[in-house]
Design an enzyme around this catalytic site. Sequence first.
Site, PDB file in Angstrom:
ATOM      1  N   HIS A 127       0.783  -1.211  -0.039  1.00 31.52           N
ATOM      2  CA  HIS A 127       0.020   0.068  -0.067  1.00 31.52           C
ATOM      3  C   HIS A 127       0.866   1.136  -0.065  1.00 31.52           C
ATOM      4  CE1 HIS A 127      -3.185   3.152   1.152  1.00 31.52           C
ATOM      5  NE2 HIS A 127      -4.008   2.181   0.723  1.00 31.52           N
ATOM      6  N   ASP A 133      -8.220  -4.997  -0.395  1.00 30.12           N
ATOM      7  CA  ASP A 133      -8.786  -5.609  -1.468  1.00 30.12           C
ATOM      8  C   ASP A 133      -8.389  -6.709  -1.710  1.00 30.12           C
ATOM      9  OD1 ASP A 133      -9.753  -3.460  -2.445  1.00 30.12           O
ATOM     10  OD2 ASP A 133      -7.898  -2.526  -3.147  1.00 30.12           O
TER      11      ASP A 133
HETATM   12  N1  ACO Z   1       4.328  -7.584  -5.089  1.00 31.37           N
HETATM   13  C1  ACO Z   1       5.756  -7.677  -5.248  1.00 31.37           C
HETATM   14  N2  ACO Z   1       6.722  -6.677  -4.934  1.00 31.37           N
HETATM   15  C2  ACO Z   1       5.957  -5.653  -4.700  1.00 31.37           C
HETATM   16  C3  ACO Z   1       4.577  -5.364  -4.492  1.00 31.37           C
HETATM   17  C4  ACO Z   1       3.743  -6.419  -4.828  1.00 31.37           C
HETATM   18  N3  ACO Z   1       2.546  -6.405  -4.772  1.00 31.37           N
HETATM   19  N4  ACO Z   1       4.139  -4.051  -4.246  1.00 31.37           N
HETATM   20  C5  ACO Z   1       5.495  -3.440  -4.047  1.00 31.37           C
HETATM   21  N5  ACO Z   1       6.410  -4.172  -4.285  1.00 31.37           N
HETATM   22  C6  ACO Z   1       7.984  -3.954  -4.128  1.00 31.37           C
HETATM   23  C7  ACO Z   1       8.216  -2.986  -5.362  1.00 31.37           C
HETATM   24  O1  ACO Z   1       8.592  -3.882  -6.541  1.00 31.37           O
HETATM   25  C8  ACO Z   1       9.379  -2.081  -4.911  1.00 31.37           C
HETATM   26  O2  ACO Z   1      10.498  -2.993  -4.456  1.00 31.37           O
HETATM   27  P1  ACO Z   1      12.245  -2.262  -4.694  1.00 31.37           P
HETATM   28  O3  ACO Z   1      12.056  -1.492  -3.558  1.00 31.37           O
HETATM   29  O4  ACO Z   1      13.017  -3.743  -4.533  1.00 31.37           O
HETATM   30  O5  ACO Z   1      12.019  -1.748  -6.105  1.00 31.37           O
HETATM   31  C9  ACO Z   1       9.008  -2.088  -3.221  1.00 31.37           C
HETATM   32  O6  ACO Z   1       8.014  -2.983  -2.934  1.00 31.37           O
HETATM   33  C10 ACO Z   1       8.171  -0.610  -3.259  1.00 31.37           C
HETATM   34  O7  ACO Z   1       6.962  -0.809  -3.841  1.00 31.37           O
HETATM   35  P2  ACO Z   1       6.513   0.633  -4.621  1.00 31.37           P
HETATM   36  O8  ACO Z   1       5.917   0.407  -6.138  1.00 31.37           O
HETATM   37  O9  ACO Z   1       7.692   1.761  -4.833  1.00 31.37           O
HETATM   38  O10 ACO Z   1       5.512   1.165  -3.632  1.00 31.37           O
HETATM   39  P3  ACO Z   1       4.256   2.255  -3.878  1.00 31.37           P
HETATM   40  O11 ACO Z   1       3.952   2.783  -2.706  1.00 31.37           O
HETATM   41  O12 ACO Z   1       4.482   3.043  -5.085  1.00 31.37           O
HETATM   42  O13 ACO Z   1       3.217   1.169  -4.585  1.00 31.37           O
HETATM   43  C11 ACO Z   1       1.278  -0.145  -4.613  1.00 31.37           C
HETATM   44  C12 ACO Z   1       2.011   0.901  -3.644  1.00 31.37           C
HETATM   45  C13 ACO Z   1       0.795   0.645  -6.024  1.00 31.37           C
HETATM   46  C14 ACO Z   1      -0.100  -0.458  -3.843  1.00 31.37           C
HETATM   47  C15 ACO Z   1       2.129  -1.384  -4.981  1.00 31.37           C
HETATM   48  O14 ACO Z   1       2.227  -1.953  -3.644  1.00 31.37           O
HETATM   49  C16 ACO Z   1       1.155  -2.547  -5.415  1.00 31.37           C
HETATM   50  O15 ACO Z   1       1.217  -2.416  -6.931  1.00 31.37           O
HETATM   51  N6  ACO Z   1       0.541  -3.479  -5.177  1.00 31.37           N
HETATM   52  C17 ACO Z   1      -0.401  -4.308  -5.805  1.00 31.37           C
HETATM   53  C18 ACO Z   1      -1.496  -3.740  -6.215  1.00 31.37           C
HETATM   54  C19 ACO Z   1      -2.601  -3.509  -5.146  1.00 31.37           C
HETATM   55  O16 ACO Z   1      -2.872  -4.245  -4.388  1.00 31.37           O
HETATM   56  N7  ACO Z   1      -3.397  -2.171  -5.084  1.00 31.37           N
HETATM   57  C20 ACO Z   1      -4.046  -2.018  -4.065  1.00 31.37           C
HETATM   58  C21 ACO Z   1      -3.782  -0.694  -3.017  1.00 31.37           C
HETATM   59  S1  ACO Z   1      -4.972  -0.559  -2.037  1.00 31.37           S
HETATM   60  C22 ACO Z   1      -6.358   0.469  -2.577  1.00 31.37           C
HETATM   61  O17 ACO Z   1      -6.133   1.048  -3.679  1.00 31.37           O
HETATM   62  C23 ACO Z   1      -7.448   0.332  -1.943  1.00 31.37           C
END
Ligand code: ACO
Length: 428
Positions: A307, A364
């Site tokens: 998140h 979610d």
């Molecule tokens: N699976 C695997 N790796 C992940 C995931 C995931 N679901 N989410 C983040 N990471 C990793 C990234 O690759 C990154 O790794 P790194 O530091 O080695 O490069 C690190 O964790 C940080 O991730 P970011 O994308 O920079 O985090 P951000 O805060 O920008 O993104 C987000 C948050 C978009 C929710 C992300 O975690 C994601 O894509 N999750 C899956 C989609 C999801 O479940 N979305 C729902 C959000 S809740 C809502 O809207 C109600």
Amino acid sequence: MSNKATIEVNGQKHEFPLVTGTENEVAIDIKTLRGVTGGVTTIDPGYKNTGSCESGITFLDGEKGILRYRGYSIEELAEKADFLEVAYLLIFGELPNQDELDKFHSDIKAQSIVDEDVKKILDAFPKSAHPMGVLASLTSALTAFNPTSVNVDSEDEMYNAIVRILGKFPVLVAWTLRKKKGLPLDYGDKSLGYVENILKMMFKQPNEDYDLSPILVNALDKLLILHADHEQNCSTSTVRIVGSSHAGLFASISAGISALWGPLHGGANQAVLEMLEAIKEDGGDTKKYMSKAKDKDDPFRLMGFGHRVYKNFDPRAKIIKSAADEVLSDLGIEDPILDIAKSLEQEALNDDYFVKRKLYPNVDFYSGIIYRGMGIPTEMFTVMFALGRLPGWISQWKEMRLRKEPIGRPRQIYTGENLRPFVDIKNR
Ligand code: ACO
């Protein structure tokens, strides 16, 4: 602590005031930055460090896993309030007494008829259309059918627009589902509660009575409350920014629906189920998908994990996890998809990659599982999220209008070509 921040640009120091919120969050107020520095701006893609507004609606602390609407904890609201009370609280700032709640509900019910011609628009969509696209279009169309709700300035006009959208939106949601299922469009039952009526409008078969299940009513009430607001997320920021041009409530909400649709935001609940189904089809090997999620050369992400703000746990996920267990056992549902979900959850919670990055299951991850148990098609999950988020969008739009916020218009740092002479087409 000093209540000023100093920024040095080209050897010149400039002081900016600090703004402190009621929960002691601190921000540097850079409203005068461009003026005093001769045009220097800030850059913050994704707005990870930028506060777009001051707001008195929702407080969340991602590190501590706290979420409160108007000062009330989400845990207490989910347990003790119903969705309509929470909607009132978000929009008007206080919990309603019984008379206020009754009046609010009756004003909403009085506005729950949608012009018959909207059905023609719905009919023009192919059955295969994604319900979020349909919902965004129909919500936008409400503007044309309710022109007096467009240019609202006074609180009275705002109130009328608010009860209109709260009355008509569930009808559009139910029609979107019924169209998908090939069922006749229906208007539900004014004698029912807000959430009960939604369930009946969605699920009533044309040739039999609809028996309301208290388990389903309670589960949907909780789900809608948990989704009702989440401060300045992608869709809410969209609603505020569209509304800041005075485009009108329905147009702003329609834009919010489009923003919510994406799989990185509200679309994640659909993406979670699709991911679980794909894992099942592929033999149910959760370890294989855990490795894919960790592989930087593989675009696959574990949907429903991580998140932008919660870097500890998502408090909504905790509440909904126990609701999911309750609903599924009360309804006697056994589903191999759930076993896959449980394995993934356990593996991720014990995996270094996920633990280090603070990637926990978000709301979610569980909401899709409950919706599936309730018999809601996967493509409708994000529509259910929109239904829950409606009071949040409304309250944020209303706050933005009442505070007379300026039109939203960020700056940029231009990185394109410098001035160059036009080249005639035959010389290119
Ligand atoms: N699976 C695997 N790796 C992940 C995931 C995931 N679901 N989410 C983040 N990471 C990793 C990234 O690759 C990154 O790794 P790194 O530091 O080695 O490069 C690190 O964790 C940080 O991730 P970011 O994308 O920079 O985090 P951000 O805060 O920008 O993104 C987000 C948050 C978009 C929710 C992300 O975690 C994601 O894509 N999750 C899956 C989609 C999801 O479940 N979305 C729902 C959000 S809740 C809502 O809207 C109600």
